[in-house]
Write a protein that holds these residues in place. Structure first.
Motif, PDB file in Angstrom:
ATOM      1  N   GLY A  38       0.817  -1.201   0.000  1.00 29.80           N
ATOM      2  CA  GLY A  38       0.000   0.000   0.000  1.00 29.80           C
ATOM      3  C   GLY A  38       0.854   1.256   0.000  1.00 29.80           C
ATOM      4  N   CYS A  39       0.207   2.391   0.206  1.00 27.99           N
ATOM      5  CA  CYS A  39       0.911   3.663   0.101  1.00 27.99           C
ATOM      6  C   CYS A  39       0.184   4.728   0.922  1.00 27.99           C
ATOM      7  CB  CYS A  39       0.996   4.106  -1.352  1.00 27.99           C
ATOM      8  SG  CYS A  39      -0.631   4.297  -2.116  1.00 27.99           S
ATOM      9  N   THR A  40       0.883   5.822   1.163  1.00 26.56           N
ATOM     10  CA  THR A  40       0.339   6.964   1.886  1.00 26.56           C
ATOM     11  C   THR A  40       0.938   8.239   1.313  1.00 26.56           C
ATOM     12  OG1 THR A  40       0.138   5.672   3.929  1.00 26.56           O
ATOM     13  CG2 THR A  40       0.080   8.071   4.144  1.00 26.56           C
ATOM     14  N   PHE A  41       0.119   9.291   1.229  1.00 26.07           N
ATOM     15  CA  PHE A  41       0.652  10.585   0.818  1.00 26.07           C
ATOM     16  C   PHE A  41      -0.122  11.688   1.534  1.00 26.07           C
ATOM     17  CE2 PHE A  41      -2.707   9.765  -2.298  1.00 26.07           C
ATOM     18  CZ  PHE A  41      -3.372  10.981  -2.364  1.00 26.07           C
ATOM     19  N   GLU A  42       0.486  12.847   1.622  1.00 24.06           N
ATOM     20  CA  GLU A  42      -0.119  14.002   2.275  1.00 24.06           C
ATOM     21  C   GLU A  42      -0.054  15.211   1.352  1.00 24.06           C
ATOM     22  OE1 GLU A  42       1.731  14.764   5.994  1.00 24.06           O
ATOM     23  OE2 GLU A  42       0.719  13.114   7.044  1.00 24.06           O
ATOM     24  N   ASN A  43      -1.047  16.065   1.457  1.00 20.81           N
ATOM     25  CA  ASN A  43      -1.095  17.325   0.708  1.00 20.81           C
ATOM     26  C   ASN A  43      -1.491  18.450   1.651  1.00 20.81           C
ATOM     27  OD1 ASN A  43      -0.309  16.646  -1.893  1.00 20.81           O
ATOM     28  ND2 ASN A  43      -2.366  15.966  -2.485  1.00 20.81           N
ATOM     29  N   ILE A  44      -0.836  19.573   1.504  1.00 30.99           N
ATOM     30  CA  ILE A  44      -1.190  20.764   2.277  1.00 30.99           C
ATOM     31  C   ILE A  44      -2.179  21.590   1.457  1.00 30.99           C
ATOM     32  CG2 ILE A  44      -0.336  22.815   3.452  1.00 30.99           C
ATOM     33  CD1 ILE A  44       0.596  20.198   4.675  1.00 30.99           C
ATOM     34  N   LEU A  45      -3.349  21.834   2.025  1.00 30.52           N
ATOM     35  CA  LEU A  45      -4.400  22.584   1.333  1.00 30.52           C
ATOM     36  C   LEU A  45      -4.433  24.016   1.857  1.00 30.52           C
ATOM     37  CD1 LEU A  45      -7.208  19.886   1.558  1.00 30.52           C
ATOM     38  CD2 LEU A  45      -5.534  20.208  -0.267  1.00 30.52           C
TER      39      LEU A  45
END
Length: 345
Positions: A38-45
């Motif tokens: 699996g995988c994980t990612f983050e984004n700053i909004l």
């Protein structure tokens, strides 16, 4: 016997380890996703949310199988004074965190913030189709009338300018007025200034007119299978594409017809070309995307031949234009083909 006991004990220990590992994996979804690739990612909004937002990208699939991602995303509620939010997304496959998935997740987060009514239109429709249809009908009616007013204002103003030029030339030709070159130049410059915004106003009016048609037709997606059983397959995004195509073709032909009517009182042959093309477009209305492509090709070729090629041909040959050729200076691109003016020559 001792070896058999050791082997059984080893199997028992291995079984206990497997059960413990399964328990840990069940209690830790992130670890489970990682173990399965699996995988994980983050984004700053650059915006915040009043309440926590939790969504899965597959829920925006509309049952069409277009988006092959099952990414889960979570955005916490904003703390006091916060200006940004952190979106954390996890997926069961590496493809759930690729560039496409991240862009898709970002667009959904933005849509939930600024256009939630459009993302959840199906839910609103299920709760009350009448209110849904009424909402879009109001928007469609406002845009349709606004576009129509802009079209009529722009074209009628252009018609009055050309009729004034025609009358001025007629009075000079019968010696009622004496031609003053300096005055004529001044009047022509004033006419050019009056006509300068015409292609832009007409094009903007046509676009708004199309938006109004599209909004008015949009509620048909919920009942199109009942009204037209042959189109019962058109649901979700496919129905929106169908409505978009029909609204575009109808608004284009209607705009051509309106422009043709406006010019019929002073440039009859040019107006006839536009009206005939609009009627042909109405015949192609139910031809789908293929019919739209065929009609656009025919429309572009016809307008180019009448308003561009034919005048250039007679100018190069230095021959007198036939009476049926009523085309003059054209507006600047990109409005050349859609809304050609009907000039005095």
């Amino acid at each position: 016997r001792d070896s058999s006991w050791i082997m059984n004990s080893s199997r028992l220990v291995a079984l206990c380890l497997v059960i413990a590992l399964a328990f840990v994996r069940a209690e830790d979804p992130a670890g489970d996703a990682a173990a399965a690739g699996g995988c994980t990612f983050e984004n700053i909004l650059p915006w915040t949310y009043e309440a926590e937002l939790d969504f899965n990208l597959d829920s925006y699939n509309h049952q069409q199988g277009i988006f092959a991602v099952t990414t889960d995303c979570k955005i916490p509620a904003a703390e006091e004074g916060a200006l940004t939010s952190t979106m954390t997304c996890t997926g069961s496959l590496p493809s759930d965190c690729d560039t496409y998935s991240q862009a898709f997740a970002y667009s959904i987060a933005a849509g939930e913030k600024f256009g939630a009514i459009f993302l959840h239109m199906d839910e609103a429709t299920a709760k009350g189709h009448i209110a849904y249809a009424f909402f879009w009908s109001i928007i469609g009616t406002i845009c349709t009338w606004l576009g129509l007013i802009l079209l009529l204002y722009s074209e009628i103003k252009a018609v009055t300018v050309f009729r004034e030029q025609d009358e001025r030339d007629r009075l000079v030709s019968i010696n009622i007025l004496v031609r003053n070159n300096a005055k004529y130049t001044e009047l022509e410059e004033a006419d050019d200034q009056n006509l300068a915004p015409r292609p832009y106003i007409t094009a903007i009016g046509g676009i708004i007119f199309f938006i109004g048609m599209f909004c008015t037709w949009l509620p048909l997606c919920d009942v199109i299978g009942i009204i037209f059983p042959a189109f019962s397959f058109a649901t979700g995004l496919l129905c929106i594409a169908f409505v978009f195509t029909g609204a575009f073709l109808l608004s284009l032909t209607a705009a051509l017809f309106i422009v043709g009517l406006c010019w019929s009182c002073t440039r009859g042959w040019a107006a006839l070309v536009l009206i005939v093309l609009s009627l042909v477009g109405n015949v192609m209305l139910f031809g789908g995307i293929i019919g739209l492509v065929i009609y656009l090709a025919l429309l572009g070729a016809s307008l180019y031949a009448y308003f561009v090629w034919a005048p250039s041909y007679y100018n190069e040959k230095k021959e007198t234009k036939p009476f049926w050729l009523q085309a003059s200076a054209l507006p600047p691109p990109p409005f050349l083909l859609l809304f050609p003016p009907c000039g005095p020559h």
